[in-house]
Design a protein around this motif. Structure first.
Motif, PDB file in Angstrom:
ATOM      1  N   GLY A 164      -7.515   9.256  -2.651  1.00  0.00           N
ATOM      2  CA  GLY A 164      -7.102  10.562  -3.122  1.00  0.00           C
ATOM      3  C   GLY A 164      -5.632  10.847  -2.942  1.00  0.00           C
ATOM      4  N   LYS A 165      -4.860   9.870  -2.471  1.00  0.00           N
ATOM      5  CA  LYS A 165      -3.437  10.084  -2.269  1.00  0.00           C
ATOM      6  C   LYS A 165      -2.709   8.814  -2.673  1.00  0.00           C
ATOM      7  N   LEU A 166      -2.355   8.722  -3.954  1.00  0.00           N
ATOM      8  CA  LEU A 166      -1.867   7.486  -4.534  1.00  0.00           C
ATOM      9  C   LEU A 166      -0.617   6.962  -3.843  1.00  0.00           C
ATOM     10  N   GLY A 167       0.282   7.877  -3.455  1.00  0.00           N
ATOM     11  CA  GLY A 167       1.551   7.419  -2.908  1.00  0.00           C
ATOM     12  C   GLY A 167       1.492   6.993  -1.458  1.00  0.00           C
ATOM     13  N   ALA A 168       0.416   7.314  -0.752  1.00  0.00           N
ATOM     14  CA  ALA A 168       0.354   7.004   0.680  1.00  0.00           C
ATOM     15  C   ALA A 168      -0.206   5.611   0.897  1.00  0.00           C
ATOM     16  N   VAL A 169       0.642   4.687   1.261  1.00  0.00           N
ATOM     17  CA  VAL A 169       0.239   3.299   1.460  1.00  0.00           C
ATOM     18  C   VAL A 169       0.335   2.964   2.937  1.00  0.00           C
ATOM     19  N   ILE A 170      -0.617   2.236   3.419  1.00  0.00           N
ATOM     20  CA  ILE A 170      -0.623   1.851   4.828  1.00  0.00           C
ATOM     21  C   ILE A 170       0.655   1.085   5.156  1.00  0.00           C
ATOM     22  N   SER A 171       1.222   1.351   6.326  1.00  0.00           N
ATOM     23  CA  SER A 171       2.453   0.706   6.755  1.00  0.00           C
ATOM     24  C   SER A 171       2.318  -0.814   6.697  1.00  0.00           C
ATOM     25  N   PRO A 172       3.398  -1.515   6.243  1.00  0.00           N
ATOM     26  CA  PRO A 172       3.365  -2.984   6.241  1.00  0.00           C
ATOM     27  C   PRO A 172       3.104  -3.560   7.621  1.00  0.00           C
ATOM     28  N   LEU A 173       3.589  -2.891   8.658  1.00  0.00           N
ATOM     29  CA  LEU A 173       3.342  -3.386  10.017  1.00  0.00           C
ATOM     30  C   LEU A 173       1.865  -3.324  10.370  1.00  0.00           C
ATOM     31  N   VAL A 174       1.206  -2.250   9.921  1.00  0.00           N
ATOM     32  CA  VAL A 174      -0.226  -2.115  10.179  1.00  0.00           C
ATOM     33  C   VAL A 174      -1.001  -3.160   9.392  1.00  0.00           C
ATOM     34  N   ARG A 175      -0.622  -3.355   8.133  1.00  0.00           N
ATOM     35  CA  ARG A 175      -1.316  -4.368   7.319  1.00  0.00           C
ATOM     36  C   ARG A 175      -1.139  -5.758   7.919  1.00  0.00           C
TER      37      ARG A 175
END
Length: 480
Positions: A164-175
């Motif tokens: 539901g929030k297209l622009g919010a992407v998980i941090s690269p560090l978390v991924r």
């Protein structure tokens, strides 16, 4: 026959000559547009997404995740719109298409016009949309990337975005943490805003809360040792005769810090002066302000930062830099460059190592404004999102090592600066006030300076100015 365009790894910041490839955001056969992020790379300063300046079809990915790439070396090859389909490697021949459609060629030309060549996120070309779509795969591409693998990749991409929030992407560090520990992000419930998966969510999944078992029911187990650790333990150090329990490559932030500190020690003839300071008045001033306005009271470090910037205006030699002045009659010379303004750096401990972001034009900010900027920059560097400008533009550094519970430290100057001021912990100590012994809030200030730009008189004058400001903050702040 149209050749693929080769995009070279760009200069990601001052003094950075390499970057570690963390992950690819596209695959061979993907159709990409101008400014679409194509890869995540980690430099010695931050984690960044690199966008493509070209539109077309991905032909070659030059590198594997975990590999260190040099600036100026190929990163990705892109086949222009309307040219031959993606190829397997740089050595593979590029088949010339039977015909080039005018519409496709025109699209390519228009996208090329839109590109500016600025490749860092936030400084990309106008008109870029960053929209990825997979081209219709050729037989060769289908053989390389099975449908199941493509579906899994699409599912992973969906799972790294907040529902539901297209622009919010998980941090690269978390991924990256999730990938390194084999954690499927699709199985996690994020605790952040809009369900964003945070670092703490992955850590909680990796290290679940221990289960309490009744006494006498738990079987005795032999601790599990990974293959890599077991192999390392059997390795013996020739000099000490001790077993080697592990090896860690020096790279990224640690490599940059090591190189900078070694250069500082080898090039700068440094000297250190220090003084104990009665900080009781400053502590009481802040407590009074906090009682009046609890939500907008600056921290003690912000007040000290304000005193430091004022001191640097009075002693500008410590807010300078030594540079080569070119050939002179006596050979290669040097000159001291003074700055019109202060970019105050401050040391911040992060999971990636010690970082030194700088508050730009700190001499023009109030204590409240300094506090807000220090907090903002601390959050940015801990998330790995600081820009090279935020990390490489300081003119003087303030180091609050008191947060680690220590009183003093002979700090190493953050090259190419010429001074660093350290602040120790504030603790109760016996202190003589008006001829009588009293318990006061005492801290230690330590100044390490480059003896080429000033002598002990200047360094002592600056240190005494900051110390006097801490001991009498009301009168000093009234004059700032």
């Amino acid at each position: 026959m149209r050749e693929p365009k080769v995009f070279l790894l760009p200069d990601l910041g001052e003094g950075l000559t390499e970057a570690e490839l963390v992950s690819w955001l596209v695959k061979v056969g993907d159709e990409i547009r101008v400014d679409q992020p194509i890869a995540e790379v980690e430099t010695a300063k931050s984690m960044v997404e690199v966008p493509s300046p070209y539109a077309g079809t991905v032909a070659v990915l030059h590198g594997e995740p975990g590999q260190t790439l040099d600036v100026g070396k190929p990163l990705i090859s892109v086949m222009p719109v309307g040219a031959a389909p993606a190829v397997e490697s740089a050595a593979a021949p590029v088949a010339e298409p039977a015909a080039t459609q005018d519409a496709a060629a025109e699209t390519y030309r228009e996208e090329e016009k839109a590109g500016s060549g600025n490749v860092l996120i936030g400084y990309g070309t106008p008109g870029g949309h960053g929209v990825a779509r997979r081209t219709r795969a050729s037989k060769r591409a289908v053989a390389q990337v099975p449908e199941a693998e493509k579906a899994a990749d699409d599912l992973l991409l969906m799972r790294t975005r907040v529902p539901g929030k297209l622009g919010a992407v998980i941090s690269p560090l978390v991924r990256r943490m999730a990938r390194d520990h084999g954690v499927d992000l699709g199985d996690l419930q994020g605790s952040g805003a809009s369900g964003l998966i945070m670092r703490r969510d992955v850590e909680a999944f990796i290290k679940p809360a221990p289960v309490v078992e009744p006494a006498g029911t738990r079987p005795v187990e032999t601790p599990a040792v990974s293959t890599d650790v077991a192999a390392a333990i059997t390795d013996t150090d020739a000099r000490t005769g001790l077993g080697i329990s592990g090896r860690t490559a020096v790279r990224g932030v640690r490599k940059a810090v090591a190189a900078n500190m070694a250069r500082s020690r080898s090039e700068i003839p440094e000297a250190t002066v220090w003084v104990d300071v009665d900080a009781t008045a400053l502590v009481e001033l802040r407590a009074a302000l906090k009682n009046a306005d609890p939500d907008h009271t600056p921290g003690l470090l912000a007040f000290i930062a304000r005193f430091v910037t004022a001191g640097l205006k009075r002693f500008p030699e410590l807010n300078s830099r030594i540079v080569s002045a070119g050939d002179t009659a006596g050979g290669a010379g040097q000159e001291i460059v003074a700055f019109d303004g202060v970019n105050l750096g401050f040391a911040a401990q992060t999971d990636r190592g010690l970082m030194v972001p700088s508050v730009r034009n700190a001499d023009k900010l109030s204590a409240r404004e300094l506090d807000a900027e220090i907090r903002r920059l601390t959050g940015v560097v801990r998330e790995g999102k600081a820009t090279p400008a935020e990390l490489g533009s300081g003119t003087f550094t303030l180091n609050n090592y008191g947060v680690f519970g220590v009183d003093g430290s002979a700090a190493i100057i953050n090259h190419p600066e010429v001074g660093i001021l350290g602040v120790g912990r504030i603790i109760d100590k016996p202190w003589v006030v008006n001829g009588e012994l009293a318990v006061r809030k005492v801290t230690e200030l330590t100044l390490t300076f480059d003896h080429r730009v000033c002598d002990g008189g200047t360094a002592g004058g600056f240190l005494r100015f900051v110390a006097d400001a801490i001991e009498n903050p009301g009168s000093v702040l009234a004059d700032l």
